[in-house]
Enzyme design. Structure first.
Site, mmCIF file in Angstrom:
data_model
loop_
_atom_site.group_PDB
_atom_site.id
_atom_site.type_symbol
_atom_site.label_atom_id
_atom_site.label_comp_id
_atom_site.label_asym_id
_atom_site.label_seq_id
_atom_site.Cartn_x
_atom_site.Cartn_y
_atom_site.Cartn_z
ATOM 1 N N MET A 145 3.529 -6.919 -1.679
ATOM 2 C CA MET A 145 3.798 -6.792 -0.224
ATOM 3 C C MET A 145 3.588 -5.345 0.290
ATOM 4 O O MET A 145 4.088 -4.315 -0.366
ATOM 5 C CB MET A 145 4.730 -7.355 0.324
ATOM 6 C CG MET A 145 5.229 -7.304 1.785
ATOM 7 S SD MET A 145 7.140 -7.546 2.311
ATOM 8 C CE MET A 145 6.972 -9.106 2.936
ATOM 9 N N ASN A 146 2.901 -5.102 1.326
ATOM 10 C CA ASN A 146 2.955 -3.655 2.022
ATOM 11 C C ASN A 146 2.949 -4.191 3.713
ATOM 12 O O ASN A 146 3.804 -4.847 3.945
ATOM 13 C CB ASN A 146 2.026 -2.615 1.641
ATOM 14 C CG ASN A 146 0.737 -2.871 1.844
ATOM 15 O OD1 ASN A 146 0.108 -3.669 1.020
ATOM 16 N ND2 ASN A 146 -0.096 -2.349 2.830
ATOM 17 N N ASP A 147 2.319 -3.458 4.646
ATOM 18 C CA ASP A 147 2.859 -3.578 5.849
ATOM 19 C C ASP A 147 3.039 -4.956 6.527
ATOM 20 O O ASP A 147 2.323 -5.752 6.132
ATOM 21 C CB ASP A 147 1.604 -2.932 6.962
ATOM 22 C CG ASP A 147 0.931 -1.723 6.307
ATOM 23 O OD1 ASP A 147 1.510 -1.097 5.326
ATOM 24 O OD2 ASP A 147 -0.089 -1.350 6.732
ATOM 25 N N TRP B 208 -1.479 -3.508 -5.583
ATOM 26 C CA TRP B 208 -2.184 -3.558 -4.356
ATOM 27 C C TRP B 208 -3.570 -4.080 -4.651
ATOM 28 O O TRP B 208 -4.393 -3.468 -5.683
ATOM 29 C CB TRP B 208 -2.344 -2.211 -3.343
ATOM 30 C CG TRP B 208 -2.877 -2.155 -2.174
ATOM 31 C CD1 TRP B 208 -2.537 -2.467 -1.115
ATOM 32 C CD2 TRP B 208 -4.154 -1.675 -2.060
ATOM 33 N NE1 TRP B 208 -3.211 -2.321 -0.145
ATOM 34 C CE2 TRP B 208 -4.602 -1.945 -0.549
ATOM 35 C CE3 TRP B 208 -5.235 -1.335 -3.002
ATOM 36 C CZ2 TRP B 208 -5.672 -1.815 -0.038
ATOM 37 C CZ3 TRP B 208 -6.636 -1.069 -2.210
ATOM 38 C CH2 TRP B 208 -6.786 -1.318 -1.106
ATOM 39 N N ARG C 41 -8.783 1.923 11.539
ATOM 40 C CA ARG C 41 -8.265 0.904 11.201
ATOM 41 C C ARG C 41 -7.136 0.499 11.895
ATOM 42 O O ARG C 41 -6.547 1.548 12.452
ATOM 43 C CB ARG C 41 -8.079 0.738 9.528
ATOM 44 C CG ARG C 41 -7.019 1.832 9.053
ATOM 45 C CD ARG C 41 -6.833 1.708 7.592
ATOM 46 N NE ARG C 41 -6.163 2.559 6.873
ATOM 47 C CZ ARG C 41 -6.903 3.740 6.595
ATOM 48 N NH1 ARG C 41 -8.154 3.918 6.507
ATOM 49 N NH2 ARG C 41 -6.204 4.761 6.214
ATOM 50 N N ASP C 42 -6.383 -0.587 11.650
ATOM 51 C CA ASP C 42 -4.808 -1.064 12.170
ATOM 52 C C ASP C 42 -4.962 -1.223 13.712
ATOM 53 O O ASP C 42 -4.181 -0.531 14.274
ATOM 54 C CB ASP C 42 -3.758 -0.053 11.642
ATOM 55 C CG ASP C 42 -4.048 0.351 10.142
ATOM 56 O OD1 ASP C 42 -4.686 -0.615 9.242
ATOM 57 O OD2 ASP C 42 -3.516 1.406 9.669
ATOM 58 N N GLU D 6 -1.987 5.945 10.626
ATOM 59 C CA GLU D 6 -2.148 4.538 10.327
ATOM 60 C C GLU D 6 -1.032 3.741 11.136
ATOM 61 O O GLU D 6 -0.052 4.278 11.561
ATOM 62 C CB GLU D 6 -1.802 4.350 8.722
ATOM 63 C CG GLU D 6 -2.442 5.059 7.888
ATOM 64 C CD GLU D 6 -2.472 4.539 6.364
ATOM 65 O OE1 GLU D 6 -3.445 4.243 5.517
ATOM 66 O OE2 GLU D 6 -1.343 4.637 5.654
HETATM 67 C C1 FRU Z 1 -0.734 1.634 5.578
HETATM 68 C C2 FRU Z 1 -2.091 0.966 5.194
HETATM 69 C C3 FRU Z 1 -3.086 0.677 6.411
HETATM 70 C C4 FRU Z 1 -3.881 -0.257 5.629
HETATM 71 C C5 FRU Z 1 -3.157 -1.142 4.785
HETATM 72 C C6 FRU Z 1 -4.151 -1.562 3.508
HETATM 73 O O1 FRU Z 1 0.280 1.145 4.574
HETATM 74 O O2 FRU Z 1 -2.900 1.833 4.283
HETATM 75 O O3 FRU Z 1 -3.627 1.787 6.874
HETATM 76 O O4 FRU Z 1 -4.536 -1.125 6.885
HETATM 77 O O5 FRU Z 1 -2.154 -0.293 4.441
HETATM 78 O O6 FRU Z 1 -3.281 -2.370 2.839
#
Ligand code: FRU
Length: 491
Positions: A37-39, A63, A162-163, A217
């Site tokens: 898991m990340n964001d 990842w 992105r994001d 980000e």
């Molecule tokens: C932030 C990030 C975002 C990207 C995502 C990829 O942690 O690098 O910029 O969308 O993680 O997993």
């Protein structure tokens, strides 16, 4: 629509679940059932539930091609894991459904996210990187239909793009995202009437590599009282004294978004959390008007010992944001009192050159206490958490009177992790108010009603559950302490 990629992801998850080990599994924080898991993504309230999506790789604890994991809750305490919501199964997002946000319109749930692809060989470097913004929608809040690309990069050479964060303002949809032009970070803005067609408004704010990092980000832009908050996660800020110690940062600037779509900042960048593990924070606009925040309670390239146990990554507790002068306050969401089980109370304690274990043990606790700075003259005094019997293993939270700082020390906090983080005390400050949330592999410390927060991961042995107080080189007065055992919800 359930694609074969989604079915494969779900099958992989179910296959890996029985192999998971739970030594450090949180009792009450959100973590992926298995894998990486990340964001936090797509934070939204839809038909009676808070929905939290997150960057997820269900196939391994590394990842990889990003999916969107999904959980929901009616009360911010009890969470239900739902099937993986998005898989990288279309041409535009074939190497990953990257971070993004969610809105509700006409009783439909929309996800706006970054479609990520490498035109050459997949990797994590920039070569051939191509990012676009995509839309998906759902009628039931669980199964999503992809609508493809809604925003292409303004110029083909723009790779980091992105994001997207979408919100409603003045009868329009607005979208902010992070982009990197050369070495410099930009916040780009778009506007739409239908979520499908977007007009570009250009750069709302531009930074420079030296002062602002190279990429912003996970931007978020929202109003608190009469102020606009630009929340973002800059990459590339150099460490400076006690600041910017983690690999990347998350913080904010306050200002005003003018009628031309330019963000006019009036404050410099301030870090939101001062622990070791806090990144990519995003907010949710709750039906009662509260602004709730979640972050990834980890950091890129930090040790993640639970990877050996089949899962990694955890989100922060939901926090309520408020504005106090020119700074944000973060308080644990008020619903979290629902986590409390048995309560215990300890009277004020004075210690002189000693360490005292309390008759309380636990790996899921909430503690509230005050340290009396005015009458304490010890050089170091505070709490020892997750202690073993010998004191070899412990996480310490203490006042360093010489430095005038509150220190979170995880030099002996268990497997893999190390290092100290700290915040300044105000000169002449008489009392320090602490509210701690301890879970099996995390600690969140709210200081002085959320004026400061320190959040870090810890990986102690399961039986290191002691709790102690200590005062070195002098005496210290600890005020009354309230303690609660918190529910084991095994999220
Ligand atoms: C932030 C990030 C975002 C990207 C995502 C990829 O942690 O690098 O910029 O969308 O993680 O997993």
């Amino acid at each position: 629509m359930s694609s074969s990629a989604l079915r494969d992801a779900q099958a992989a998850l179910l296959h890996l679940l029985p192999q998971r080990q739970d030594d450090w599994r949180p009792a009450y924080h959100l973590a992926p059932p298995v894998g990486w898991m990340n964001d936090p993504n797509g934070l939204v309230f839809f038909r009676g539930h808070y929905h939290v999506f997150y960057q997820h790789h269900p196939y391994s604890t590394q990842w990889g091609p990003m999916h969107w994991g999904h959980a929901r809750s009616a009360d911010l305490v009890h969470w239900e894991h739902l099937p993986v919501a998005l898989a990288p199964d279309s041409e535009a997002d074939r190497d990953g459904c990257f971070s993004g946000s969610a809105v509700v319109w006409d009783d439909t749930l929309y996800l706006v996210y970054t479609g990520h692809r490498w035109l050459g060989t997949p990797g994590r470097d920039d070569e051939g990187l191509h990012q676009v913004q995509c839309l998906a929608s759902s009628q039931d809040g669980q199964t999503f239909t992809k609508h493809g690309v809604i925003i292409d990069p303004p110029e083909p050479a723009l790779q980091h793009f992105r994001d997207p964060k979408v919100w409603r303002q003045d009868d329009s949809w607005w979208l902010a995202l992070g982009a990197q032009y050369g070495e410099d970070p930009h916040l780009l803005l778009y506007r739409s009437t239908d979520l499908h067609h977007w007009e570009t408004l250009g750069s709302a704010l531009a930074g420079t590599r030296e002062a602002d990092g190279y990429m912003w980000e996970c931007p978020d832009l929202f109003r608190l009282d009469d102020t606009e908050v630009f929340l973002y996660s800059p990459q590339g800020l150099a460490p400076c004294g006690y600041a910017h110690r983690n690999r990347y940062q998350t913080g904010y600037r306050l200002g005003r978004l003018d009628a031309n779509g330019r963000f006019q900042p009036r404050t410099p960048f301030v870090e939101l959390d001062h622990g070791h593990d806090f990144y990519a924070a995003q907010t949710l606009d709750a039906p009662d008007g509260r602004r709730l925040l979640w972050a990834w309670l980890d950091m890129w390239e930090s040790p993640m010992p639970s990877q050996a146990q089949g899962w990694c990554g955890q989100l922060s507790l939901p926090r309520e944001l408020s504005l106090d002068g020119e700074r944000l306050r973060q308080r644990p969401a008020r619903e979290l009192v629902g986590l409390r089980q048995t309560a215990q109370q300890y009277g004020a304690t004075r210690l002189r050159n000693e360490r005292r274990l309390l008759p309380l043990r636990g790996d899921r606790l909430e503690l509230q206490l005050e340290l009396d700075l005015a009458t304490s003259d010890a050089e170091r005094f505070g709490l020892a958490l997750r202690c073993d019997a010998t004191g070899q293993e412990q996480t310490r939270l203490y006042v360093d009177a010489q430095a005038g700082r509150l220190v979170l020390d995880r030099e002996r906090a268990g497997c893999g992790v190390s290092g100290v983080r700290s915040i300044p005390l105000t000169p002449g400050q008489a009392r320090l108010k602490l509210q701690l949330f301890l879970d099996r592999s995390s600690l969140e410390v709210f200081v002085d009603d959320g004026a400061w927060v320190l959040s870090s991961r810890l990986y102690p042995r399961q039986d290191s559950q002691g709790l102690g107080l200590f005062a070195h080189d002098g005496q210290a007065l600890f005020g009354d302490m309230q303690a609660w055992t918190l529910r084991d919800l095994q999220l």
